[in-house]
Structure formats: structure tokens, C-alpha cells
Design a protein around this motif. Structure first.
Motif, PDB file in Angstrom:
ATOM      1  N   SER A  20       1.108  -1.265  -0.036  1.00 25.23           N
ATOM      2  CA  SER A  20      -0.444   0.276  -0.285  1.00 25.23           C
ATOM      3  C   SER A  20       1.290   1.535  -0.005  1.00 25.23           C
ATOM      4  O   SER A  20       1.729   1.193   0.987  1.00 25.23           O
ATOM      5  CB  SER A  20      -0.781  -0.274   1.133  1.00 25.23           C
ATOM      6  OG  SER A  20       0.130   0.216   2.287  1.00 25.23           O
ATOM      7  N   VAL A  41      -3.675  -3.414  -9.570  1.00 22.68           N
ATOM      8  CA  VAL A  41      -3.735  -2.178  -8.820  1.00 22.68           C
ATOM      9  C   VAL A  41      -5.272  -2.542  -8.045  1.00 22.68           C
ATOM     10  O   VAL A  41      -6.177  -2.414  -8.901  1.00 22.68           O
ATOM     11  CB  VAL A  41      -3.779  -0.440  -9.300  1.00 22.68           C
ATOM     12  CG1 VAL A  41      -4.456   0.814  -8.958  1.00 22.68           C
ATOM     13  CG2 VAL A  41      -2.538  -0.367 -10.127  1.00 22.68           C
ATOM     14  N   SER A  43      -7.043  -0.700  -5.776  1.00 23.70           N
ATOM     15  CA  SER A  43      -7.358   0.527  -4.939  1.00 23.70           C
ATOM     16  C   SER A  43      -6.642   1.821  -5.683  1.00 23.70           C
ATOM     17  O   SER A  43      -5.782   1.649  -5.058  1.00 23.70           O
ATOM     18  CB  SER A  43      -8.422   0.604  -3.990  1.00 23.70           C
ATOM     19  OG  SER A  43      -7.086  -0.143  -3.213  1.00 23.70           O
ATOM     20  N   GLY A  44      -7.145   2.933  -5.403  1.00 30.48           N
ATOM     21  CA  GLY A  44      -6.128   4.001  -6.382  1.00 30.48           C
ATOM     22  C   GLY A  44      -5.810   4.197  -7.364  1.00 30.48           C
ATOM     23  O   GLY A  44      -6.832   3.796  -8.224  1.00 30.48           O
ATOM     24  N   GLY A  45      -4.769   4.434  -7.199  1.00 30.09           N
ATOM     25  CA  GLY A  45      -3.846   5.112  -8.930  1.00 30.09           C
ATOM     26  C   GLY A  45      -2.823   5.905  -8.690  1.00 30.09           C
ATOM     27  O   GLY A  45      -1.971   6.060  -7.675  1.00 30.09           O
ATOM     28  N   GLY A  46      -2.570   6.260  -9.579  1.00 25.13           N
ATOM     29  CA  GLY A  46      -0.997   6.548  -9.910  1.00 25.13           C
ATOM     30  C   GLY A  46      -0.296   7.044 -11.308  1.00 25.13           C
ATOM     31  O   GLY A  46      -1.444   6.770 -12.333  1.00 25.13           O
ATOM     32  N   HIS A  58      -4.797   3.352 -12.909  1.00 30.19           N
ATOM     33  CA  HIS A  58      -6.299   3.040 -12.310  1.00 30.19           C
ATOM     34  C   HIS A  58      -6.850   1.510 -11.234  1.00 30.19           C
ATOM     35  O   HIS A  58      -6.296   0.527 -11.951  1.00 30.19           O
ATOM     36  CB  HIS A  58      -7.086   3.538 -12.326  1.00 30.19           C
ATOM     37  CG  HIS A  58      -6.770   5.183 -13.170  1.00 30.19           C
ATOM     38  ND1 HIS A  58      -7.008   6.219 -12.680  1.00 30.19           N
ATOM     39  CD2 HIS A  58      -6.402   5.346 -14.547  1.00 30.19           C
ATOM     40  CE1 HIS A  58      -6.675   7.220 -13.617  1.00 30.19           C
ATOM     41  NE2 HIS A  58      -6.112   6.540 -14.569  1.00 30.19           N
ATOM     42  N   ALA A  59      -7.765   1.529 -10.315  1.00 35.46           N
ATOM     43  CA  ALA A  59      -8.263   0.224  -9.919  1.00 35.46           C
ATOM     44  C   ALA A  59      -8.373  -0.558 -10.842  1.00 35.46           C
ATOM     45  O   ALA A  59      -9.395  -0.030 -11.708  1.00 35.46           O
ATOM     46  CB  ALA A  59      -9.455   0.135  -9.319  1.00 35.46           C
ATOM     47  N   THR A  75       2.465   7.779  -6.437  1.00 33.23           N
ATOM     48  CA  THR A  75       1.576   8.343  -6.085  1.00 33.23           C
ATOM     49  C   THR A  75       0.236   9.380  -6.688  1.00 33.23           C
ATOM     50  O   THR A  75      -0.604   9.424  -7.294  1.00 33.23           O
ATOM     51  CB  THR A  75       0.854   7.297  -5.248  1.00 33.23           C
ATOM     52  OG1 THR A  75       0.691   8.604  -3.518  1.00 33.23           O
ATOM     53  CG2 THR A  75       0.532   5.416  -4.403  1.00 33.23           C
ATOM     54  N   THR A  81      -3.413   3.879  -2.366  1.00 30.84           N
ATOM     55  CA  THR A  81      -3.538   3.039  -3.181  1.00 30.84           C
ATOM     56  C   THR A  81      -2.768   1.387  -2.796  1.00 30.84           C
ATOM     57  O   THR A  81      -2.237   1.434  -2.435  1.00 30.84           O
ATOM     58  CB  THR A  81      -2.338   3.513  -4.448  1.00 30.84           C
ATOM     59  OG1 THR A  81      -2.878   4.527  -5.258  1.00 30.84           O
ATOM     60  CG2 THR A  81      -2.268   1.963  -5.289  1.00 30.84           C
ATOM     61  N   ALA A  83      -1.818  -2.669  -3.936  1.00 32.40           N
ATOM     62  CA  ALA A  83      -1.790  -2.913  -5.324  1.00 32.40           C
ATOM     63  C   ALA A  83      -1.314  -4.935  -4.766  1.00 32.40           C
ATOM     64  O   ALA A  83      -0.811  -5.131  -3.194  1.00 32.40           O
ATOM     65  CB  ALA A  83      -0.440  -2.492  -6.604  1.00 32.40           C
TER      66      ALA A  83
END
Length: 110
Positions: A20, A41, A43-46, A58-59, A75, A81, A83
Motif C-alpha cells: 500500500s 492496482v 484501489s487508488g491509482g498513480g 487506476h484500480a 501515487t 493505493t 496493489a
């Protein structure tokens, strides 16, 4: 958090881990010459940096990194995020040949 390695489950050619990242979290440019990597991924993203390209993720996105290719992750301000990632062909980080790029601190992904 290591989920499957040679030490945790007796893996021979696979490593699986969960990670995370907080807001503005990052993983320095690095490579592993003895194993391919997948980065899913959850949740979240970067932004994933690979081959000099900056790729938004992205998720639900999956990144595949061939063995030996320099890559990293950031991120940004998107927030936390989560992963799932792993190495194909090696049962541990050490056996994958993990190496941080010497100038990685100067090459932060923006």
C-alpha cells in the motif's frame, strides 16, 4: 506484505506480495534481472514509469514489466493505493535480483 515466497509457502518460480502507498507515495526506479513482474492496482491509482514513459494506472489496471527493465511507481495526490504484485520466475525478492537504480533519488516520478 509477502504472501507467497520460497520461505512462506515453498514457491519455486513465483513471488506474490501486497503493498500500500499513501498520498505522494512512491517506489524508486528499480529492476530485477532474473524475473518478470506483474503489478495489479486494487484501489487508488498513480503513475507507473517504464521505458521512459509515464503511464497512468487506476484500480483494475495490470502492469507487466519484463525482467531487467527499469521501472517505478508514484501515487501522486490521488490518495492511498493498494496493489498486488509479484515476480514470475523467482521465489523471492533476492532471487529476482532486485536492484535500485543508483540515480533513483534524482529521478522521482512526477
Amino acid at each position: 506484505h509477502w504472501l507467497a515466497t520460497d520461505e512462506t509457502v515453498g514457491a519455486r518460480r513465483l513471488t506474490v506480495a501486497a503493498s500500500s502507498f499513501g498520498a505522494d507515495g512512491s517506489h524508486d526506479l528499480h529492476r530485477h534481472p532474473h524475473a518478470d513482474e506483474f503489478f495489479l492496482v486494487l484501489s487508488g491509482g498513480g503513475t507507473h514509469l517504464m521505458g521512459g514513459a509515464r503511464v497512468p494506472v487506476h484500480a483494475g489496471d495490470l502492469v507487466f514489466v519484463p525482467a531487467g527493465e527499469w521501472h517505478g511507481f508514484r501515487t501522486g495526490r490521488a490518495g492511498p493505493t493498494a496493489a498486488l504484485y509479484g515476480y514470475l520466475g523467482a521465489p523471492s525478492l533476492a532471487r529476482a535480483g532486485y536492484q535500485v537504480r543508483p540515480a533513483a533519488a534524482a529521478e522521482v516520478i512526477r
